[in-house]
Every structure is written in structure tokens, then in C-alpha cells.
Scaffold this motif. Structure first.
Motif, PDB file in Angstrom:
ATOM      1  N   SER A  27       0.810  -1.220   0.000  1.00  0.00           N
ATOM      2  CA  SER A  27       0.000   0.000   0.000  1.00  0.00           C
ATOM      3  C   SER A  27       0.843   1.269   0.000  1.00  0.00           C
ATOM      4  O   SER A  27       0.409   2.308  -0.513  1.00  0.00           O
ATOM      5  CB  SER A  27      -0.938   0.006   1.208  1.00  0.00           C
ATOM      6  OG  SER A  27      -0.215  -0.131   2.416  1.00  0.00           O
ATOM      7  N   TYR A  32      -2.089   4.121  -1.116  1.00  0.00           N
ATOM      8  CA  TYR A  32      -3.320   3.949  -0.336  1.00  0.00           C
ATOM      9  C   TYR A  32      -3.801   5.286   0.243  1.00  0.00           C
ATOM     10  O   TYR A  32      -3.030   6.036   0.845  1.00  0.00           O
ATOM     11  CB  TYR A  32      -3.075   2.958   0.800  1.00  0.00           C
ATOM     12  CG  TYR A  32      -4.235   2.806   1.752  1.00  0.00           C
ATOM     13  CD1 TYR A  32      -5.263   1.900   1.495  1.00  0.00           C
ATOM     14  CD2 TYR A  32      -4.311   3.571   2.919  1.00  0.00           C
ATOM     15  CE1 TYR A  32      -6.332   1.770   2.368  1.00  0.00           C
ATOM     16  CE2 TYR A  32      -5.373   3.442   3.796  1.00  0.00           C
ATOM     17  CZ  TYR A  32      -6.372   2.542   3.512  1.00  0.00           C
ATOM     18  OH  TYR A  32      -7.431   2.415   4.380  1.00  0.00           O
ATOM     19  N   GLY A  33      -5.088   5.574   0.058  1.00  0.00           N
ATOM     20  CA  GLY A  33      -5.702   6.745   0.664  1.00  0.00           C
ATOM     21  C   GLY A  33      -5.428   8.056  -0.039  1.00  0.00           C
ATOM     22  O   GLY A  33      -5.858   9.118   0.434  1.00  0.00           O
ATOM     23  N   SER A  63      -2.200  -2.998  -2.363  1.00  0.00           N
ATOM     24  CA  SER A  63      -2.500  -2.764  -0.962  1.00  0.00           C
ATOM     25  C   SER A  63      -2.722  -4.078  -0.228  1.00  0.00           C
ATOM     26  O   SER A  63      -3.454  -4.957  -0.698  1.00  0.00           O
ATOM     27  CB  SER A  63      -3.744  -1.878  -0.844  1.00  0.00           C
ATOM     28  OG  SER A  63      -3.985  -1.520   0.493  1.00  0.00           O
ATOM     29  N   GLN A 174      -1.585  10.009   7.332  1.00  0.00           N
ATOM     30  CA  GLN A 174      -3.028   9.884   7.257  1.00  0.00           C
ATOM     31  C   GLN A 174      -3.570   9.507   8.640  1.00  0.00           C
ATOM     32  O   GLN A 174      -2.812   9.198   9.566  1.00  0.00           O
ATOM     33  CB  GLN A 174      -3.408   8.837   6.214  1.00  0.00           C
ATOM     34  CG  GLN A 174      -2.969   9.212   4.802  1.00  0.00           C
ATOM     35  CD  GLN A 174      -3.394   8.198   3.766  1.00  0.00           C
ATOM     36  OE1 GLN A 174      -4.527   7.729   3.770  1.00  0.00           O
ATOM     37  NE2 GLN A 174      -2.474   7.849   2.867  1.00  0.00           N
ATOM     38  N   GLN A 175      -4.865   9.495   8.781  1.00  0.00           N
ATOM     39  CA  GLN A 175      -5.479   9.275  10.087  1.00  0.00           C
ATOM     40  C   GLN A 175      -5.163   7.908  10.670  1.00  0.00           C
ATOM     41  O   GLN A 175      -5.189   7.730  11.889  1.00  0.00           O
ATOM     42  CB  GLN A 175      -6.996   9.471  10.008  1.00  0.00           C
ATOM     43  CG  GLN A 175      -7.416  10.916   9.794  1.00  0.00           C
ATOM     44  CD  GLN A 175      -8.913  11.112   9.858  1.00  0.00           C
ATOM     45  OE1 GLN A 175      -9.682  10.158   9.874  1.00  0.00           O
ATOM     46  NE2 GLN A 175      -9.344  12.367   9.903  1.00  0.00           N
ATOM     47  N   ASP A 176      -4.846   6.936   9.821  1.00  0.00           N
ATOM     48  CA  ASP A 176      -4.542   5.603  10.352  1.00  0.00           C
ATOM     49  C   ASP A 176      -3.185   5.531  11.024  1.00  0.00           C
ATOM     50  O   ASP A 176      -2.875   4.547  11.706  1.00  0.00           O
ATOM     51  CB  ASP A 176      -4.644   4.531   9.249  1.00  0.00           C
ATOM     52  CG  ASP A 176      -3.652   4.744   8.100  1.00  0.00           C
ATOM     53  OD1 ASP A 176      -2.750   5.590   8.215  1.00  0.00           O
ATOM     54  OD2 ASP A 176      -3.797   4.036   7.084  1.00  0.00           O
ATOM     55  N   ILE A 178      -0.402   4.999   9.766  1.00  0.00           N
ATOM     56  CA  ILE A 178       0.471   4.030   9.095  1.00  0.00           C
ATOM     57  C   ILE A 178       0.960   4.559   7.751  1.00  0.00           C
ATOM     58  O   ILE A 178       2.133   4.387   7.401  1.00  0.00           O
ATOM     59  CB  ILE A 178      -0.267   2.691   8.887  1.00  0.00           C
ATOM     60  CG1 ILE A 178      -0.623   2.070  10.236  1.00  0.00           C
ATOM     61  CG2 ILE A 178       0.582   1.720   8.058  1.00  0.00           C
ATOM     62  CD1 ILE A 178      -1.473   0.808  10.126  1.00  0.00           C
ATOM     63  N   HIS A 179       0.055   5.202   7.022  1.00  0.00           N
ATOM     64  CA  HIS A 179       0.372   5.649   5.668  1.00  0.00           C
ATOM     65  C   HIS A 179       0.619   7.158   5.639  1.00  0.00           C
ATOM     66  O   HIS A 179      -0.179   7.920   6.206  1.00  0.00           O
ATOM     67  CB  HIS A 179      -0.769   5.301   4.718  1.00  0.00           C
ATOM     68  CG  HIS A 179      -1.048   3.839   4.633  1.00  0.00           C
ATOM     69  ND1 HIS A 179      -1.961   3.216   5.460  1.00  0.00           N
ATOM     70  CD2 HIS A 179      -0.521   2.880   3.831  1.00  0.00           C
ATOM     71  CE1 HIS A 179      -1.986   1.920   5.165  1.00  0.00           C
ATOM     72  NE2 HIS A 179      -1.130   1.698   4.186  1.00  0.00           N
ATOM     73  N   ASN A 181       0.616  10.987   4.252  1.00  0.00           N
ATOM     74  CA  ASN A 181      -0.225  11.773   3.353  1.00  0.00           C
ATOM     75  C   ASN A 181       0.649  12.326   2.227  1.00  0.00           C
ATOM     76  O   ASN A 181       1.823  11.964   2.111  1.00  0.00           O
ATOM     77  CB  ASN A 181      -0.966  12.876   4.122  1.00  0.00           C
ATOM     78  CG  ASN A 181      -0.009  13.867   4.799  1.00  0.00           C
ATOM     79  OD1 ASN A 181       1.158  13.991   4.412  1.00  0.00           O
ATOM     80  ND2 ASN A 181      -0.510  14.578   5.795  1.00  0.00           N
TER      81      ASN A 181
END
Length: 204
Positions: A27, A32-33, A63, A174-176, A178-179, A181
Motif C-alpha cells: 500500500s 493507499y488513501g 494494498s 493519514q489518520q490511520d 500508518i500511511h 499523506n
């Protein structure tokens, strides 16, 4: 006219030097995202082209993919138009607690395939968390330099190293959590980019 034709014939190859690098990953590679232009592959390609490189970065990120998934699709990823490859896998193996020796075997198989097709590689590692214990962390992280030496690849030890050690990552992730932005990806590209340039030098 004959002289002009000769000159044109000599310079024509200069316009056919586009190199294609496949980015085989998960991902983080896939983006991702993020909208396409904000993802790792598109930002990396734009960064390289801004520096004068005639290159296409092919997005071979899936992903959720593990090293096993990468191994299962490396053969068709390494199509006839692929000149080089970035291998950035292992994060999902760690998230699932997959044994380091299993991930090592899978990555070894990927690099064997690249060697068989004479495709130069930039191997990108990951930082394993300590919640599985220090031995797991050490064993997993050592996979990348070991295999890089074995297969004479270029090496970037940690995909997210540009973001490590920062006090405030809220504006880069990002909000997770992990990834990265788009802004975080830009920092990742700035750090990995020079090693991709080194990979391009191996394609000449």
C-alpha cells in the motif's frame, strides 16, 4: 540531404532512452488513501523528471500485499519493457507477525527472478516494531542488507526513514497513522529519489 539523414540516424536513439522501472510493493507503493498524483509512484516519477530523467515508474503496488504476494506476481511484473525494479515489501509481513525466515525466502525468490532477467534492483526495507521482541526485530531488519549484498542491489534500509524521529507527524500521516499523506510522501520521495537515480545509472 544524405548528410542530414545520417545525422538524424545518429541522434535518433537519443530520443528513445525512456527507462521503465517497476515499483513492486504494498500500500505504501500503491498510494493507499491518496489520489493518484499524490501517491509514491507519481510523486517519484515527477521528481525524477524534474531532474531531467526520461523515466516511467510503473505502479506494481498492491494494498495489503506481503512478500509472498510479491513473489507470486514478480514474473509478470518483470515484463519485457521493464528495465529496473524497486522492491518495497515486508510491512504487511510484520503486521501479521510472519516469521522473518519466511519473508527472507520470499524476497530471495523475488531477487532471483530479477537477476535471471538481468534487471537491476533497488531494495527498500522496513523498520520492524519491537512488540515481537528484539530478536524478531533484528532478524527482520537484517533481511534487507543481507539480500542486498547477496544480489548486489542498491539498498534503502527503511521506506519511511524520512519520517522517523520527527516529534510531530500529524501533518505528514493519514489518520490511520500508518500511511503518509501527500506531504509525507513528498519527504519519502526526496530521500529515496537519489537512490533511484543511482538505479537509473545501472540501466545505462
Amino acid at each position: 540531404m544524405a548528410a542530414i539523414a545520417t545525422i538524424f540516424a545518429l541522434i535518433q536513439p537519443a530520443f528513445a532512452q525512456t527507462k521503465t522501472i517497476a515499483a513492486l510493493g504494498d500500500s505504501l507503493t500503491q498510494g493507499y488513501g491518496l489520489i493518484q498524483q499524490e501517491g509514491f509512484v507519481d510523486q517519484l516519477q515527477a521528481w525524477l523528471r524534474a531532474r531531467g530523467h526520461d523515466v516511467i515508474i510503473a505502479n506494481a503496488g498492491v494494498s495489503g500485499d506481503t512478500t509472498a504476494g510479491g513473489l507470486s506476481r514478480v514474473e509478470w511484473t518483470l515484463g519485457p519493457n521493464i528495465d529496473g525494479m524497486i522492491v518495497a515489501l515486508g510491512g504487511n509481513d510484520v503486521l501479521r507477525g510472519i516469521a522473518p525466515e519466511t519473508a527472507r525466502t520470499n524476497l530471495d525468490g523475488i531477487l532471483q527472478s530479477a537477476r535471471a532477467k538481468e534487471v537491476p534492483v533497488l531494495l527498500v526495507g522496513i523498520s520492524a516494531p519491537g512488540n515481537y521482541g528484539p530478536d524478531y526485530k533484528s532478524d527482520f531488519e537484517n533481511i534487507y542488507p543481507d539480500l542486498s549484498t547477496k544480489y548486489d542491489t542498491l539498498l534503502h534500509p527503511n521506506f519511511l526513514s524520512a519520517l522517523m524521529g520527527r516529534e510531530d507527524l500529524s501533518g505528514l500521516m493519514q489518520q490511520d497513522g500508518i500511511h503518509p499523506n501527500a506531504q509525507g510522501v513528498a519527504l519519502v520521495v526526496e530521500e529515496i529519489g537519489p537512490q533511484v537515480e543511482a538505479l537509473l545509472e545501472r540501466l545505462d
